[in-house]
Design a protein around this motif. Structure first.
Motif, PDB file in Angstrom:
ATOM      1  N   LEU A  87       0.712  -1.306   0.065  1.00  3.88           N
ATOM      2  CA  LEU A  87      -0.085   0.012  -0.110  1.00  3.88           C
ATOM      3  C   LEU A  87       0.912   1.175   0.027  1.00  3.88           C
ATOM      4  CD1 LEU A  87      -2.541  -1.314   2.688  1.00  3.88           C
ATOM      5  CD2 LEU A  87      -3.041  -0.543   0.251  1.00  3.88           C
ATOM      6  N   LEU A  88       2.137   1.157   0.236  1.00  7.90           N
ATOM      7  CA  LEU A  88       3.046   2.099   0.221  1.00  7.90           C
ATOM      8  C   LEU A  88       3.358   2.715  -1.185  1.00  7.90           C
ATOM      9  CD1 LEU A  88       5.626   1.454   3.100  1.00  7.90           C
ATOM     10  CD2 LEU A  88       4.017   3.371   3.113  1.00  7.90           C
ATOM     11  N   PRO A  89       3.858   4.017  -1.556  1.00  5.63           N
ATOM     12  CA  PRO A  89       3.925   4.273  -2.719  1.00  5.63           C
ATOM     13  C   PRO A  89       5.116   3.546  -3.720  1.00  5.63           C
ATOM     14  CG  PRO A  89       3.884   6.384  -1.365  1.00  5.63           C
ATOM     15  CD  PRO A  89       3.800   5.012  -0.495  1.00  5.63           C
ATOM     16  N   ARG A  90       5.881   2.933  -3.135  1.00  2.00           N
ATOM     17  CA  ARG A  90       6.830   1.949  -3.650  1.00  2.00           C
ATOM     18  C   ARG A  90       7.786   2.658  -4.520  1.00  2.00           C
ATOM     19  NH1 ARG A  90       3.698  -2.843  -5.602  1.00  2.00           N
ATOM     20  NH2 ARG A  90       1.895  -1.249  -5.484  1.00  2.00           N
ATOM     21  N   THR A  91       8.148   4.009  -4.272  1.00  2.00           N
ATOM     22  CA  THR A  91       9.204   4.676  -5.048  1.00  2.00           C
ATOM     23  C   THR A  91      10.375   4.601  -4.690  1.00  2.00           C
ATOM     24  OG1 THR A  91       8.724   6.806  -3.958  1.00  2.00           O
ATOM     25  CG2 THR A  91       7.518   6.208  -5.930  1.00  2.00           C
ATOM     26  N   ASN A  92      10.658   3.912  -3.365  1.00  3.37           N
ATOM     27  CA  ASN A  92      12.051   4.029  -2.794  1.00  3.37           C
ATOM     28  C   ASN A  92      12.744   5.466  -2.836  1.00  3.37           C
ATOM     29  OD1 ASN A  92      11.864   1.301  -2.197  1.00  3.37           O
ATOM     30  ND2 ASN A  92      12.721   0.840  -4.227  1.00  3.37           N
ATOM     31  N   CYS A  93      11.828   6.732  -2.443  1.00  6.75           N
ATOM     32  CA  CYS A  93      12.411   7.994  -2.471  1.00  6.75           C
ATOM     33  C   CYS A  93      13.296   8.228  -1.356  1.00  6.75           C
ATOM     34  CB  CYS A  93      11.562   8.932  -2.684  1.00  6.75           C
ATOM     35  SG  CYS A  93      10.275   8.884  -1.215  1.00  6.75           S
ATOM     36  N   LYS A  94      13.267   7.508  -0.296  1.00 12.92           N
ATOM     37  CA  LYS A  94      14.151   7.978   1.058  1.00 12.92           C
ATOM     38  C   LYS A  94      13.746   9.061   1.713  1.00 12.92           C
ATOM     39  CE  LYS A  94      17.998   5.593  -1.322  1.00 12.92           C
ATOM     40  NZ  LYS A  94      19.279   5.469  -1.308  1.00 12.92           N
ATOM     41  N   GLU A  95      12.661   9.630   1.517  1.00 16.89           N
ATOM     42  CA  GLU A  95      12.328  10.845   2.156  1.00 16.89           C
ATOM     43  C   GLU A  95      11.758  10.503   3.523  1.00 16.89           C
ATOM     44  OE1 GLU A  95       9.516  13.902   0.298  1.00 16.89           O
ATOM     45  OE2 GLU A  95       9.342  12.837  -1.394  1.00 16.89           O
ATOM     46  N   CYS A  96      11.441   9.317   3.786  1.00 12.30           N
ATOM     47  CA  CYS A  96      11.075   8.939   5.104  1.00 12.30           C
ATOM     48  C   CYS A  96      12.307   8.663   6.028  1.00 12.30           C
ATOM     49  CB  CYS A  96      10.340   7.606   5.068  1.00 12.30           C
ATOM     50  SG  CYS A  96      11.161   6.161   4.201  1.00 12.30           S
ATOM     51  N   GLY A  97      13.616   8.602   5.349  1.00 18.13           N
ATOM     52  CA  GLY A  97      14.849   8.391   6.227  1.00 18.13           C
ATOM     53  C   GLY A  97      15.475   6.884   5.939  1.00 18.13           C
TER      54      GLY A  97
ATOM     55  N   GLU B  51      16.115   3.331   3.673  1.00 19.95           N
ATOM     56  CA  GLU B  51      16.584   3.162   2.389  1.00 19.95           C
ATOM     57  C   GLU B  51      15.637   2.901   1.254  1.00 19.95           C
ATOM     58  OE1 GLU B  51      19.933   3.010   0.863  1.00 19.95           O
ATOM     59  OE2 GLU B  51      20.018   4.244   2.481  1.00 19.95           O
ATOM     60  N   ASN B  52      14.650   2.310   1.764  1.00 23.69           N
ATOM     61  CA  ASN B  52      13.448   1.801   0.689  1.00 23.69           C
ATOM     62  C   ASN B  52      12.158   1.585   1.296  1.00 23.69           C
ATOM     63  OD1 ASN B  52      13.668  -0.762   1.690  1.00 23.69           O
ATOM     64  ND2 ASN B  52      15.464  -1.077   0.623  1.00 23.69           N
ATOM     65  N   CYS B  53      11.156   1.541   0.497  1.00 26.70           N
ATOM     66  CA  CYS B  53       9.777   1.353   1.202  1.00 26.70           C
ATOM     67  C   CYS B  53       9.677  -0.029   2.044  1.00 26.70           C
ATOM     68  CB  CYS B  53       8.700   1.514   0.065  1.00 26.70           C
ATOM     69  SG  CYS B  53       8.683   2.978  -0.756  1.00 26.70           S
ATOM     70  N   MET B  54      10.415  -0.778   1.735  1.00 26.93           N
ATOM     71  CA  MET B  54      10.162  -2.129   2.416  1.00 26.93           C
ATOM     72  C   MET B  54      10.928  -2.048   3.754  1.00 26.93           C
ATOM     73  SD  MET B  54       8.800  -5.136   2.157  1.00 26.93           S
ATOM     74  CE  MET B  54       8.636  -6.454   3.305  1.00 26.93           C
ATOM     75  N   ALA B  55      11.770  -1.206   4.117  1.00 24.39           N
ATOM     76  CA  ALA B  55      12.396  -0.972   5.298  1.00 24.39           C
ATOM     77  C   ALA B  55      11.532  -0.111   6.096  1.00 24.39           C
ATOM     78  CB  ALA B  55      13.903  -0.424   5.109  1.00 24.39           C
ATOM     79  N   PHE B  56      10.818   0.953   5.461  1.00 30.37           N
ATOM     80  CA  PHE B  56       9.941   1.547   6.134  1.00 30.37           C
ATOM     81  C   PHE B  56       8.679   0.547   6.511  1.00 30.37           C
ATOM     82  CE2 PHE B  56       6.398   4.842   6.112  1.00 30.37           C
ATOM     83  CZ  PHE B  56       7.023   5.701   7.297  1.00 30.37           C
ATOM     84  N   ALA B  57       8.228  -0.302   5.794  1.00 31.95           N
ATOM     85  CA  ALA B  57       7.150  -0.841   6.083  1.00 31.95           C
ATOM     86  C   ALA B  57       7.383  -1.844   7.323  1.00 31.95           C
ATOM     87  CB  ALA B  57       6.720  -1.914   4.808  1.00 31.95           C
TER      88      ALA B  57
ATOM     89  N   LYS C  35       5.480   9.913   8.671  1.00 25.24           N
ATOM     90  CA  LYS C  35       6.792  10.094   8.082  1.00 25.24           C
ATOM     91  C   LYS C  35       7.077   9.923   6.646  1.00 25.24           C
ATOM     92  CE  LYS C  35      10.910   9.882  10.248  1.00 25.24           C
ATOM     93  NZ  LYS C  35      11.871   9.205  10.870  1.00 25.24           N
ATOM     94  N   CYS C  36       6.185   9.378   6.086  1.00 21.31           N
ATOM     95  CA  CYS C  36       6.214   8.925   4.339  1.00 21.31           C
ATOM     96  C   CYS C  36       5.615  10.379   3.836  1.00 21.31           C
ATOM     97  CB  CYS C  36       5.805   7.837   4.088  1.00 21.31           C
ATOM     98  SG  CYS C  36       5.363   7.575   2.262  1.00 21.31           S
ATOM     99  N   PRO C  37       6.140  11.435   3.279  1.00 21.82           N
ATOM    100  CA  PRO C  37       5.524  12.447   2.752  1.00 21.82           C
ATOM    101  C   PRO C  37       4.432  12.026   1.636  1.00 21.82           C
ATOM    102  CG  PRO C  37       7.636  13.084   3.302  1.00 21.82           C
ATOM    103  CD  PRO C  37       7.444  11.629   3.710  1.00 21.82           C
ATOM    104  N   PRO C  38       4.874  11.249   0.661  1.00 23.01           N
ATOM    105  CA  PRO C  38       4.165  10.785  -0.762  1.00 23.01           C
ATOM    106  C   PRO C  38       2.548  10.096  -0.369  1.00 23.01           C
ATOM    107  CG  PRO C  38       6.457  10.030  -0.629  1.00 23.01           C
ATOM    108  CD  PRO C  38       6.401  10.477   0.571  1.00 23.01           C
ATOM    109  N   ILE C  39       2.709   9.441   0.713  1.00 22.48           N
ATOM    110  CA  ILE C  39       1.422   8.784   1.112  1.00 22.48           C
ATOM    111  C   ILE C  39       0.427   9.835   1.596  1.00 22.48           C
ATOM    112  CG2 ILE C  39       1.653   8.411   3.701  1.00 22.48           C
ATOM    113  CD1 ILE C  39       0.544   5.945   1.010  1.00 22.48           C
TER     114      ILE C  39
HETATM  115  S1  SF4 Z   1       9.090   8.256   1.871  1.00 22.59           S
HETATM  116 FE1  SF4 Z   1       9.896   6.157   2.342  1.00 22.59          FE
HETATM  117  S2  SF4 Z   1       8.026   4.967   2.618  1.00 22.59           S
HETATM  118 FE2  SF4 Z   1       7.528   6.759   1.457  1.00 22.59          FE
HETATM  119  S3  SF4 Z   1       7.608   6.365  -0.866  1.00 22.59           S
HETATM  120 FE3  SF4 Z   1       9.551   7.225  -0.119  1.00 22.59          FE
HETATM  121  S4  SF4 Z   1      10.895   5.411   0.419  1.00 22.59           S
HETATM  122 FE4  SF4 Z   1       8.815   4.796   0.328  1.00 22.59          FE
END
Ligand code: SF4
Length: 282
Positions: A21-31, A33-39, A51-55
């Motif tokens: 359900l996350l954006p899965r862009t691995n943009c690292k804005e949450c701090g 490395e990738n969306c999986m680590a954030f999940a 903490k995930c601004p794109p969501i």
């Molecule tokens: S902020 Fe984190 S969780 Fe959200 S899209 Fe970017 S890498 Fe994925």
């Protein structure tokens, strides 16, 4: 969402379900490395979803809502007070506290009544302590317990005078003196309304709705956007019925009180609280 998903809470929540359900862009804005680590961190409640601004973007509104539902704890978290001093209760994810990081420990409150003087009269022997002295002691109190510093978290203001104006003036004096979260205690809606008229914007906990006054207390909770306690002494079936009625009435921030009975009633007290918890995690 199935009942099993809601009740299973943290133990049955998979990081993959969250990841999808996350954006899965691995943009690292949450701090991370990738969306999986954030999940993974979301599932273990180490980070808030926000903490995930794109969501938070408009086009992700549906996924954001689903994630909020998926991550909601089985026991709803209720916030008392505002800002930095606000108090969070509930929000429980597991049946036993050893199963997961201990968070939102039970708060500790002192109580004062509206018949206590604000300041004691030195000429009266029966007035050793005033409300303001008690609050000052409260603000300075702390206790080290197994590596944790415990502080007092809230003030319970009880109406014992039975007079709305007396209650209102004491509530006003306390709110002018401290920003500690408040619990306003009276079963009389007129007295509660008087207290809320001066402290309603501080989001106090309203204590309490009963089978006699639930409708008036519900109206006050809605009017002031405050959490509401439900009191049904030693009667879980009534407690459940009142909770359902109040939810249907539009209230969600509810605190259940099956009563506390000292001495011979202590077994019933523990049993009631255990039964409530088991109903959530069964
Ligand atoms: S902020 Fe984190 S969780 Fe959200 S899209 Fe970017 S890498 Fe994925």
């Amino acid at each position: 969402m199935t009942e099993r998903e809601i009740k299973g809470g943290i133990k049955e929540l998979s990081p993959i379900d969250v990841y999808m359900l996350l954006p899965r862009t691995n943009c690292k804005e949450c701090g991370e490395e990738n969306c999986m680590a954030f999940a993974v961190k979301l599932v273990s409640r180490e980070v808030p979803l926000e903490k995930c601004p794109p969501i938070l973007k408009k086009e992700k509104a549906e996924a954001y809502k689903k994630l909020q539902e998926l991550l909601a704890p089985p026991v709803r978290e209720v916030v008392i007070g505002l800002g930095k001093r606000s108090l969070r209760i509930g929000g429980k994810l597991v049946m036993h506290r050893h199963e997961f990081t201990y968070h939102n420990p039970p708060p500790i409150a002192i109580d004062v009544t509206d018949e206590m003087p604000l300041h004691p009269n030195p000429e009266r022997k029966d007035e050793r302590e005033g409300i303001i002295d008690r609050i000052r002691k409260f603000e300075g109190f702390s206790y080290d317990y197994i590596g944790k510093r415990l502080n007092l978290d809230a003030i319970a203001l009880r109406s014992t005078s039975g007079n709305p104006e007396t209650f209102k003036s004491v509530v006003r004096a306390v709110t002018e003196f401290t920003d500690v979260p408040l619990i306003l205690c009276s079963l009389d809606p007129a007295i509660m309304d008087a207290g809320l008229s001066v402290a309603g914007d501080r989001r106090p906990l309203i204590y309490a709705a009963t089978k006699e006054n639930w409708k008036e207390m519900a109206e006050l909770a809605l009017k002031y956007s405050c959490p509401l306690s439900i009191l049904a002494p030693n009667d879980l079936s009534l407690l459940r019925s009142l909770a359902r009625t109040l939810i249907d009435y539009g209230l969600n921030d509810l605190v259940l009180d099956p009563g506390t009975f000292p001495e011979e009633g202590i077994a019933a007290t523990i049993n009631n609280f255990t039964m409530i918890r088991r109903c959530v995690f069964k």
